[in-house]
Design an enzyme around this catalytic site. Structure first.
Site, PDB file in Angstrom:
ATOM      1  CE1 TYR A  67      -3.864   2.504   1.057  1.00 33.26           C
ATOM      2  CE2 TYR A  67      -2.930   2.661   2.185  1.00 33.26           C
ATOM      3  CZ  TYR A  67      -4.140   2.692   1.457  1.00 33.26           C
ATOM      4  OH  TYR A  67      -4.952   3.978   2.177  1.00 33.26           O
TER       5      TYR A  67
ATOM      6  CE  LYS B 148      -3.619   4.976  -1.644  1.00 34.24           C
ATOM      7  NZ  LYS B 148      -4.814   5.508  -2.377  1.00 34.24           N
TER       8      LYS B 148
END
Ligand code: NDP
Length: 249
Positions: free
Chosen positions: A151, A155
């Site tokens: 993640y 991101k």
């Protein structure tokens, strides 16, 4: 306030959480909104019932042909795409030594491939009209986050992607920016509490002690910043990452 009258917004992952709040906010400011998600949701109906204009379009943002046909449907039904909010997201947290390749790929695909496919599919419509806004959801996790190698990488990748869109598309009147939320109270953060066996209120209370303004965020806190970036007042803001976390970082 009808700043977005005549504008069409696509919000992915708008069936709930931050995406739903963003769809409601943009519709409340006059935009016709395509509520895009995997499965049906009440959000588009709610917006219409309250006098706004919205339509639900089912689409998996990781699937190139589904994204193409989603954009065709939106342009056919609503007339154009002026604003794209790349919000659809998932988490598949685990420490690096336990993280599966499937969980790595799923997170990369939803966030990075999804952002890429949706941005690529809408850009020609924006270029044609010499106006466009692309707003991508990053996260404070981009700075590194335990148990979130997939993640955090996705991101952070979104930030580089956003800056590149800004460079390539600025000459066509299109801006691209990222909003990077901290802890926002949604199904996503609830699922973290559930998975780790922590009571959600305890998790919030612990987080609040570390947040400068001493509260966790609401989906509307993010929707408000997205709406600013989508407006004409932000026409000279591009390639930026705006952290919205109740803290300086
Ligand atoms: P939620 O999990 O509440 O909502 C995400 C939505 O995205 C769901 O409706 C989900 O559908 C949809 N979605 C997932 N995969 C796809 C896909 N492949 N195609 C289309 N739709 C999809 O998340 P949040 O509202 O909390 O988060 C929204 C965004 O903000 C995400 O990008 C997230 O990473 C980011 N963010 C959130 C933070 C937070 O604290 N909540 C903090 C920082 C960033 P379904 O329900 O069917 O799976």
């Amino acid at each position: 306030m009808n700043e977005f009258e005549g504008k069409v917004a696509v919000v992915t992952g708008a069936g709930r959480g931050i995406g739903a709040a963003t769809a409601r906010k943009l519709a409340g400011m006059g935009a016709a909104v395509a509520v895009v998600d995997l499965a049906g949701s009440a959000v588009a109906e709610d917006i219409s019932r309250n006098g706004g204009k919205a339509t639900f379009v089912a689409c998996d943002v990781t699937d190139p042909s589904a994204v193409e046909s989603m954009v065709e449907t939106v342009v056919g039904e609503l007339g154009s795409v002026d604003i794209l909010v790349n919000n659809a997201g998932i988490i598949r947290d685990d420490l690096l030594f336990k993280m599966s390749v499937n969980d790595w790929d799923a997170v990369m695909n939803t966030h990075l491939r999804g952002n890429f496919l949706c941005s690529k599919a809408v850009q020609s419509h924006m270029v044609e009209r010499k106006w466009g806004r692309i707003i991508n959801l990053s996260s404070t996790s981009a700075k590194g986050s335990r148990g979130q190698a997939n993640y955090a990488a996705a991101k952070a990748g979104i930030q580089g992607f956003t800056r590149t869109l800004a460079i390539e598309l600025g000459r066509y009147g299109i801006t691209a920016n990222a909003v990077a939320p901290g802890f926002i109270e949604t199904e996503m953060t609830r699922s973290v509490a559930e998975r780790t066996g922590v009571d959600f209120d305890d998790m919030k209370a612990a987080a609040e002690k570390e947040i400068a303004v001493r509260r966790v965020g609401r989906p509307e806190d993010i929707a408000n910043v997205v709406a600013f970036l989508a407006g004409d007042d932000a026409s000279y803001v591009t390639g930026q990452v705006i952290y919205v976390s109740g803290s300086p970082d």
